[in-house]
Write an enzyme that holds these catalytic residues in place. Structure first.
Site, PDB file in Angstrom:
ATOM      1  N   HIS A   1      -1.328  -8.339   0.828  1.00  0.00           N
ATOM      2  CA  HIS A   1      -2.037  -7.837   2.026  1.00  0.00           C
ATOM      3  C   HIS A   1      -3.536  -8.161   1.982  1.00  0.00           C
ATOM      4  CE1 HIS A   1       1.366  -5.333   3.544  1.00  0.00           C
ATOM      5  NE2 HIS A   1       1.674  -5.276   2.262  1.00  0.00           N
TER       6      HIS A   1
ATOM      7  N   ASN B   1       4.750  -0.906   7.196  1.00  0.00           N
ATOM      8  CA  ASN B   1       4.898  -2.308   7.583  1.00  0.00           C
ATOM      9  C   ASN B   1       5.377  -2.404   9.025  1.00  0.00           C
ATOM     10  OD1 ASN B   1       4.106  -3.570   5.200  1.00  0.00           O
ATOM     11  ND2 ASN B   1       6.184  -3.666   4.373  1.00  0.00           N
TER      12      ASN B   1
ATOM     13  N   HIS C   1      -3.375   4.593  -0.152  1.00  0.00           N
ATOM     14  CA  HIS C   1      -2.560   5.065  -1.272  1.00  0.00           C
ATOM     15  C   HIS C   1      -1.470   5.981  -0.719  1.00  0.00           C
ATOM     16  CE1 HIS C   1      -1.133   6.663  -4.895  1.00  0.00           C
ATOM     17  NE2 HIS C   1      -2.045   7.565  -5.154  1.00  0.00           N
TER      18      HIS C   1
ATOM     19  N   TYR D   1      -0.826   2.014  -6.223  1.00  0.00           N
ATOM     20  CA  TYR D   1      -1.992   1.908  -5.320  1.00  0.00           C
ATOM     21  C   TYR D   1      -3.262   2.448  -5.960  1.00  0.00           C
ATOM     22  CZ  TYR D   1       1.100   0.275  -1.671  1.00  0.00           C
ATOM     23  OH  TYR D   1       1.990  -0.478  -0.958  1.00  0.00           O
TER      24      TYR D   1
HETATM   25 FE1  HDE Z   1       2.314  -2.240  -0.861  1.00  0.00          FE
HETATM   26  N1  HDE Z   1       0.753  -2.673  -2.060  1.00  0.00           N
HETATM   27  N2  HDE Z   1       3.543  -2.227  -2.457  1.00  0.00           N
HETATM   28  N3  HDE Z   1       3.960  -1.978   0.336  1.00  0.00           N
HETATM   29  N4  HDE Z   1       1.170  -2.319   0.765  1.00  0.00           N
HETATM   30  C1  HDE Z   1      -0.506  -2.872  -1.648  1.00  0.00           C
HETATM   31  O1  HDE Z   1      -2.420  -1.927  -2.624  1.00  0.00           O
HETATM   32  C2  HDE Z   1       3.126  -2.158  -3.727  1.00  0.00           C
HETATM   33  C3  HDE Z   1       5.232  -1.803  -0.067  1.00  0.00           C
HETATM   34  C4  HDE Z   1       1.521  -2.052   2.038  1.00  0.00           C
HETATM   35  O2  HDE Z   1      -4.386  -2.496   4.301  1.00  0.00           O
HETATM   36  C5  HDE Z   1      -1.482  -2.954  -2.790  1.00  0.00           C
HETATM   37  O3  HDE Z   1      -4.546  -1.634  -1.968  1.00  0.00           O
HETATM   38  C6  HDE Z   1       4.250  -1.974  -4.612  1.00  0.00           C
HETATM   39  C7  HDE Z   1       6.046  -1.279   0.982  1.00  0.00           C
HETATM   40  C8  HDE Z   1       0.403  -2.238   2.910  1.00  0.00           C
HETATM   41  O4  HDE Z   1      -5.216  -2.033   2.329  1.00  0.00           O
HETATM   42  C9  HDE Z   1      -0.606  -2.680  -4.012  1.00  0.00           C
HETATM   43  C10 HDE Z   1       5.348  -1.949  -3.798  1.00  0.00           C
HETATM   44  C11 HDE Z   1       5.200  -1.149   2.045  1.00  0.00           C
HETATM   45  C12 HDE Z   1      -0.648  -2.621   2.086  1.00  0.00           C
HETATM   46  C13 HDE Z   1       0.760  -2.541  -3.384  1.00  0.00           C
HETATM   47  C14 HDE Z   1       4.892  -2.097  -2.454  1.00  0.00           C
HETATM   48  C15 HDE Z   1       3.914  -1.598   1.628  1.00  0.00           C
HETATM   49  C16 HDE Z   1      -0.143  -2.650   0.756  1.00  0.00           C
HETATM   50  C17 HDE Z   1      -2.308  -4.206  -2.809  1.00  0.00           C
HETATM   51  C18 HDE Z   1       6.811  -1.807  -4.194  1.00  0.00           C
HETATM   52  C19 HDE Z   1       5.553  -0.651   3.449  1.00  0.00           C
HETATM   53  C20 HDE Z   1      -2.054  -2.964   2.511  1.00  0.00           C
HETATM   54  C21 HDE Z   1      -3.690  -3.792  -2.376  1.00  0.00           C
HETATM   55  C22 HDE Z   1       7.067  -0.705  -5.005  1.00  0.00           C
HETATM   56  C23 HDE Z   1       6.018   0.694   3.462  1.00  0.00           C
HETATM   57  C24 HDE Z   1      -2.920  -1.763   2.618  1.00  0.00           C
HETATM   58  C25 HDE Z   1      -3.634  -2.362  -2.275  1.00  0.00           C
HETATM   59  C26 HDE Z   1      -4.282  -2.126   3.122  1.00  0.00           C
HETATM   60  C27 HDE Z   1      -0.906  -2.950  -0.370  1.00  0.00           C
HETATM   61  C28 HDE Z   1       1.826  -2.271  -4.138  1.00  0.00           C
HETATM   62  C29 HDE Z   1       5.775  -2.153  -1.354  1.00  0.00           C
HETATM   63  C30 HDE Z   1       2.800  -1.625   2.537  1.00  0.00           C
HETATM   64  C31 HDE Z   1      -0.669  -3.683  -5.126  1.00  0.00           C
HETATM   65  C32 HDE Z   1       4.180  -1.846  -6.116  1.00  0.00           C
HETATM   66  C33 HDE Z   1       7.520  -0.921   0.906  1.00  0.00           C
HETATM   67  C34 HDE Z   1       0.375  -2.054   4.411  1.00  0.00           C
HETATM   68  O5  HDE Z   1      -0.935  -1.482  -4.621  1.00  0.00           O
END
Ligand code: HDE
Length: 769
Positions: free
Chosen positions: A128, A210, A401, A424
């Site tokens: 993202h 999402n 987060h 997060y």
């Molecule tokens: Fe994320 N995801 N994600 N994700 N995600 C990040 O956090 C992660 C997942 C989503 O505009 C990271 O600050 C793991 C699902 C959005 O700043 C990180 C898993 C969904 C955004 C991270 C998922 C999301 C992130 C990278 C599986 C929809 C952007 C930078 C367990 C429900 C937020 C950050 C923004 C961002 C980890 C799966 C949505 C690395 C480990 C499912 C919208 O923490």
């Protein structure tokens, strides 16, 4: 209209408060707007300008803006200084030993300017990375209809942010692509992030979702593998922002649980027309908790008022070059132009018993709860109406987060969500290099903060007193813990009974039922989009065994016809019978098709008028006003910029010229009459290409009077163009009137065609654009 109405010089700024040297005394130091300790000071105001805290009941739409006002800096009318407030006499020439000699170490201004520059970048988000954000508010509806099972929203949750219709809670929402790096293109085939931070009176709630409701994998443990597989390949860092390469499809073909999400990613959902025309989903099952500590499961849905719309693939690839900020700029522009963008927040509510009845596990994030099973109940609306002042400070530094929840909202045991609750917080440490990222203005809650967490890099708060521990007697044991009845957060008292285990639940093992439901629910053009997407994506995969596994092991277990259609395009022998695991059902869920998500509005759509000198004055003025009355944005496009004269003496300014304008940046195009104007247009390639390309991308096209001749020249296959005496003719979204006598009826037909967004009934295959 909040701060946007103020001119920069009217805003109270950092510089202003210390401006008047004569008045500076030791107490003024307090007034420099440091990001402050919220709630510091008994008066709650803390003696600092523009940073007043929210108090219970006082929170409104402008509260976050007021808090941010305290840290805004504005150079208008001010003097140049160093970071330490020393006025600067020359910022172009470094200090040298002699006129043509070496630079001196003592040049503090040079060193400071260069050091700051050298350290400007922070790590981009690991996923993202590329996004855009906006401010706004959330407001619950009065008495939302929750169906027969639940009377009132307060019966299911005690979260004030969701229940109090008199309260507008400030929000900041960031939309993003997932795979590409910060500088990649907007219109790639990808999932989009839809993350909202609610600055509620009870603390921050982050709904980090999402634009698609299922996910690729079931357990957070698999996330690093998924992301490594989809990101550029490690040996050469190719390709950027694309799943279309061997490693992603290798991973996918070995993970049948991914199948449902793959169907969404191959569909138009992965090519959103605009962030404002995108649904959002919390993805996981969450819990809502009421005053009695009772829980009900919930799925969160954002539904855009402007409809859910897609681009087409050919269009997206052209946008990569011609308008690579298409989605980010789109959001920024419409808000700057004064549109309020609205999404409805909806909930699907179901209790434990109901959850048991589903033939899937509600903790499995690769599954949705179909709306045919549990309807979505709208409970409030979000309005985004302010762009950030500074991209880095706000959009880049906002840190979400999923673990940020408030009383009344809780987690489920979804193993993907559980893992996110760790990731997060951890990833923000990597981005900010400090646990104090929550003190950055965009992340600060409006609710008061008091605890014994201390120090660390870049600490902003000045915690007063001797005590930073509990229990203590020196400070009356403050700050005090808060019992649940008085608002303290209490985790849901779920009963857990069993053995520690590392495995995948039996209830997570079925992978094709909902993939098939999705396929069945698509219209034929949507199915064709999915097949075409598979041809592109798998066509980029070098290894035959990967393509075969996708067809035989995954797609053929979704739908035999689908697998066959995909196989034919990618050199794979079509399977002769359906896969063994193909579910035996023809169920559909109409809510899954974007074609059923087209409300009757053309608000914010961008319409091109192609003309040159000698255009028919009435056509242009009437069309402009008819379209703008409906909320559309109209741009005049011509060969060159500058004034164009109508046949009857009116003039208009061209907003864009053909070297810069492209049909892919527009939703629809119209060619007004005027023989001189149309003669000029027909002698040029650009206007014809514009129309042909709009046709190829299924967009509404209209022509009046002689303008119809341009359409005839382009030869739009199987389209009826009006002749004299026909009045207005509409044919697959192509609206024409040769005599142009009934402009009202013509404009109405065009508006209807635009509202439909795309006209899938066309066969544009042979159109050379
Ligand atoms: Fe994320 N995801 N994600 N994700 N995600 C990040 O956090 C992660 C997942 C989503 O505009 C990271 O600050 C793991 C699902 C959005 O700043 C990180 C898993 C969904 C955004 C991270 C998922 C999301 C992130 C990278 C599986 C929809 C952007 C930078 C367990 C429900 C937020 C950050 C923004 C961002 C980890 C799966 C949505 C690395 C480990 C499912 C919208 O923490």
């Amino acid at each position: 209209e909040e701060h946007s109405g103020e001119t920069p010089s009217e805003q109270s700024t950092n510089a202003e408060s210390v401006d008047d040297e004569a008045e500076l005394d030791s107490s003024d130091a307090q007034e420099t707007p440091q990001p402050r300790a919220d709630g510091a000071g008994e008066d709650g105001g803390g003696g600092q300008p523009g940073t007043s805290d929210a108090h219970e009941g006082e929170l409104d739409e402008t509260s976050k803006d007021e808090q941010l006002e305290g840290v805004r800096e504005n150079p208008s009318g001010e003097e140049l200084t160093t970071d330490h407030g020393v006025k600067v006499s020359d910022t172009d020439n470094s200090l040298k030993a002699i006129e043509r000699g070496p630079t001196l170490m003592e040049d503090f201004h040079f060193r400071e300017k260069m050091t700051q520059f050298d350290h400007e970048s922070i790590p981009e988000r690991v996923v993202h990375a590329r996004g855009t954000g906006a401010h706004g508010y959330y407001q619950p509806y009065e008495d939302p209809d929750l169906g027969d099972e639940y009377d009132e929203i307060a019966d299911v949750t005690k979260a004030k942010v969701l229940t109090n219709p008199d309260q507008k809670t400030p929000v900041f929402t960031r939309f993003s692509t997932v795979v590409g790096s910060r500088g990649s293109s907007d219109t790639v085939r990808d999932v989009r992030g839809f993350a909202t931070k609610f600055y509620t009176e009870d603390g921050n709630w982050d709904l980090v979702g999402n634009n698609m409701p299922p996910f690729f994998i079931q357990d957070a443990m698999e996330f690093p593998d998924l992301v490594h597989a989809i990101k550029p390949e490690p040996d050469n860092a190719i390709p950027q922002a694309s799943a279309a390469h061997d490693t992603f499809w290798d991973f996918a073909s070995l993970k049948p649980e991914i199948t449902h999400m793959i169907m969404w990613v191959l569909s138009g959902r992965a090519l959103p027309r605009a962030y404002r025309m995108m649904q959002g989903f919390g993805v996981h099952t969450f819990r809502l908790i009421n005053d009695d500590g009772e829980s009900v499961f919930v799925k969160f849905h954002w539904t855009p008022k402007l409809g859910t719309h897609q681009l087409v693939w050919d269009e997206t690839t052209k946008l990569w070059g011609k308008d690579s900020d298409f989605n980010r700029k789109g959001l920024y522009d419409v808000i700057e132009e004064g549109y309020d963008l609205e999404w409805e927040l909806g909930v699907q509510l179901f209790d434990e018993e109901r959850a048991e009845e589903f033939d899937f596990d509600i903790l499995d994030p690769t599954k949705i709860v179909p709306e045919t099973e549990v309807p979505v109940r709208p409970i409030g609306k979000m309005v985004l109406n302010e762009t950030p002042d500074n991209f880095f400070a706000e959009t880049e530094q906002v840190a979400f987060h999923p673990g940020n929840v408030v009383p009344g909202i809780d987690f489920s045991n979804d193993p993907l969500l559980q893992g996110r609750l760790f990731s997060y917080q951890d990833t923000q440490l990597n981005r900010f290099g400090s646990a104090n990222w929550d003190e950055i203005p965009i992340n600060r809650p409006l609710a008061e903060r008091h605890n014994n967490q201390r120090a660390g890099f870049m600490r902003q708060e000045i915690n007063e007193g001797k005590v930073s521990y509990k229990p203590n007697s020196i400070g009356d044991d403050d700050p005090q813990e808060v019992p649940e009845e008085e608002g303290g957060y209490e985790h849901y008292n779920e009963k857990i009974d069993g053995k520690k285990i590392r495995n995948r639940s039996e209830s997570f093992q079925e992978h094709f039922d909902q993939a098939r439901l999705f396929w069945n629910s698509m219209s034929e053009p949507e199915k064709q989009n999915i097949v075409d997407a598979a041809h592109f994506e798998l066509g980029k995969v070098d290894r035959m065994e990967i393509r075969e596994r996708m067809v035989y092991d995954l797609f053929n277990n979704v739908d035999h016809e689908f697998a066959t259609r995909v196989a034919e395009g990618i050199g794979v022998e079509p399977p002769d019978s359906p896969g063994d695991e193909m579910p035996d059902h023809d169920r559909e869920d109409p809510s899954l098709s974007m074609e059923n998500r087209t409300p009757d509005t053309i608000e914010t759509r961008k319409i091109a008028i192609l003309l040159d000198d000698g255009f028919e004055d009435d056509h242009v003025s009437e069309l402009e006003s008819a379209l703008e009355d409906e909320g559309a944005r109209v741009k005049i496009i011509s060969k060159y910029l500058g004034e164009k004269s109508g046949a009857n003496g009116e003039t208009v300014d061209a907003d864009q010229h053909h070297v810069a304008a492209a049909s892919v940046s527009f939703d629809a195009v119209v060619v007004p009459g005027g023989s001189e104007s149309v003669d000029t247009l027909t002698q040029q390639g650009d206007p014809k290409h514009f129309v042909a390309e709009a046709f190829k991308h299924y967009k509404p096209i209209a022509a009046l009077g002689e303008g119809t001749e341009l359409l005839e020249e382009v030869e739009l296959p199987d389209i009826d163009i009006a002749s004299d005496g026909d009045g207005t003719v509409t044919s697959e979204g192509v609206v024409t009137s040769r005599d142009g006598s009934d402009l009202d009826a013509f404009a109405e037909a065009f508006v209807d065609a635009i509202a439909q967004h795309r006209h899938w009934g066309r066969s544009p295959a042979e159109v050379p654009a």
